[in-house]
Design a protein around this motif. Structure first.
Motif, PDB file in Angstrom:
ATOM      1  N   CYS A  44       0.870  -1.172   0.000  1.00  0.00           N
ATOM      2  CA  CYS A  44       0.000   0.000   0.000  1.00  0.00           C
ATOM      3  C   CYS A  44       0.912   1.229   0.000  1.00  0.00           C
ATOM      4  N   CYS A 100       0.608   3.584   3.340  1.00  0.00           N
ATOM      5  CA  CYS A 100       1.168   3.279   4.670  1.00  0.00           C
ATOM      6  C   CYS A 100       2.280   2.237   4.614  1.00  0.00           C
ATOM      7  N   CYS A 134      -7.408  -0.504   2.390  1.00  0.00           N
ATOM      8  CA  CYS A 134      -6.228  -1.068   3.065  1.00  0.00           C
ATOM      9  C   CYS A 134      -6.633  -1.457   4.481  1.00  0.00           C
ATOM     10  N   CYS A 144      -4.485   1.149   6.901  1.00  0.00           N
ATOM     11  CA  CYS A 144      -4.704   2.602   6.936  1.00  0.00           C
ATOM     12  C   CYS A 144      -6.092   3.017   6.471  1.00  0.00           C
TER      13      CYS A 144
HETATM   14 ZN   LIG Z   1      -2.436   1.403   3.723  1.00  0.00          ZN
END
Ligand SMILES: [Zn+2]
Length: 236
Positions: A200, A203, A223, A226
Motif C-alpha cells: 500500500c 502506509c 487497506c 490505513c
Molecule cells: Zn495502507
C-alpha cells in the motif's frame, strides 16, 4: 460500459491530488503577490528617499548661505563700531563679539562646503537610482502579467479537472457512495492509495496476493491497515 470501481478509484485519486495541488498553487498566489508588492514599495521608498535627500540638502545650503550673509553683515557692522570706541573695556568686549562672529562665519562656511560636496555625490548617483527604480517597476509589470496568465491557466485546469472528477464520481456505485464521500471528506486526496510492488503506497503495509488479484479484477478494497481505498498500479 461502466468502468471497474478500481479504475474509478484510480482516476479519482489522480484528479483529487491534481485538484489539491492546483488549489494550493492558487492559494499561494496572493502571498507571492503581496511580497512582490512589498519589494516594489521598498524600491519606491529608496528612490523617493534619494530625491528627498537632495531637496533637503539644497534647502540646508540655502538656509546656511542666508545665515552666512547675515553673519558677514553683522561682522562688518561690528568692525565699523570698533573704530569709534574709546573705552578700553568696551573695545575688548567688541573684539570678543567679533571673534565669536568670525567663528560662526567659519563654521557656516564649513557646513556649506560639506553640503555642496554631499549634494554633488547624491546628484551624481541620481541616474543610477532612477535606472534602478525604472527596472524595479518594469520587473513588477512582467511579474504581474505572468501571474495573471498563470492564475488563468490554473483556474482553467481546475475547472476542467473538477468536471472530469465529477464524471468519474457519478459512476461510483450507490452502495459505495456514502462511504466514499465520508472518506474523501475526512482525508481529501489521502483517502486513496495505489498498491505497488505489493505494498500500500499510503502506509507501506504489504497487501495479500488475494487482495491484489481481487483489485485487479475490479473488486473494491480498503487497506486493512490505513483504511485508504485501494487500486492496483503496474509495478514500474
Ligand atoms: Zn495502507
Amino acid at each position: 460500459m461502466t468502468p471497474l470501481i478500481t479504475d474509478i478509484i484510480r482516476e479519482c485519486h489522480r484528479l483529487r491530488s491534481h485538484i489539491h495541488h492546483l488549489q494550493q498553487e492558487i492559494d499561494r498566489g496572493p502571498r507571492v503577490l503581496k511580497s512582490r508588492q512589498e519589494e516594489l514599495e521598498q524600491e519606491r521608498r529608496a528612490y523617493e528617499g534619494h530625491l528627498e535627500t537632495i531637496k533637503r540638502l539644497k534647502l540646508k545650503q540655502r538656509e546656511d548661505e542666508g545665515s552666512l550673509k547675515q553673519t558677514e553683515a553683522r561682522l562688518a557692522r561690528l568692525e565699523e563700531q570698533l573704530l569709534s570706541i574709546t573705552s578700553a573695556k568696551e573695545y575688548q568686549a567688541k573684539l570678543s563679539e567679533i571673534a565669536q562672529a568670525k567663528e560662526k562665519k567659519s563654521a557656516l562656511e564649513d557646513a556649506i562646503l560639506a553640503t555642496i560636496m554631499e549634494l554633488e555625490e547624491k546628484t551624481a548617483a541620481t541616474a543610477e537610482v532612477e535606472k534602478r527604480w525604472a527596472q524595479a517597476q518594469a520587473d513588477y509589470t512582467v511579474f504581474q502579467r505572468e501571474a495573471e496568465e498563470r492564475y488563468a491557466r490554473l483556474q482553467q485546469d481546475l475547472q476542467l479537472s473538477q468536471q472530469e472528477l465529477n464524471r468519474w464520481e457519478e459512476q461510483i456505485p450507490e452502495d459505495l457512495r456514502e462511504r466514499y464521500d465520508k472518506l474523501v471528506r475526512a482525508m481529501g486526496p489521502d483517502a486513496f492509495a495505489a498498491v505497488k510492488h505489493r505494498y500500500c503506497q499510503g502506509c507501506h503495509t504489504q497487501i495479500s496476493e488475494q487482495t491484489i488479484l481481487e483489485l485487479r479484477s475490479g473488486i473494491f478494497h480498503r487497506c486493512f491497515n490505513c483504511g485508504r481505498m485501494l487500486y492496483y498500479a503496474e509495478d514500474a
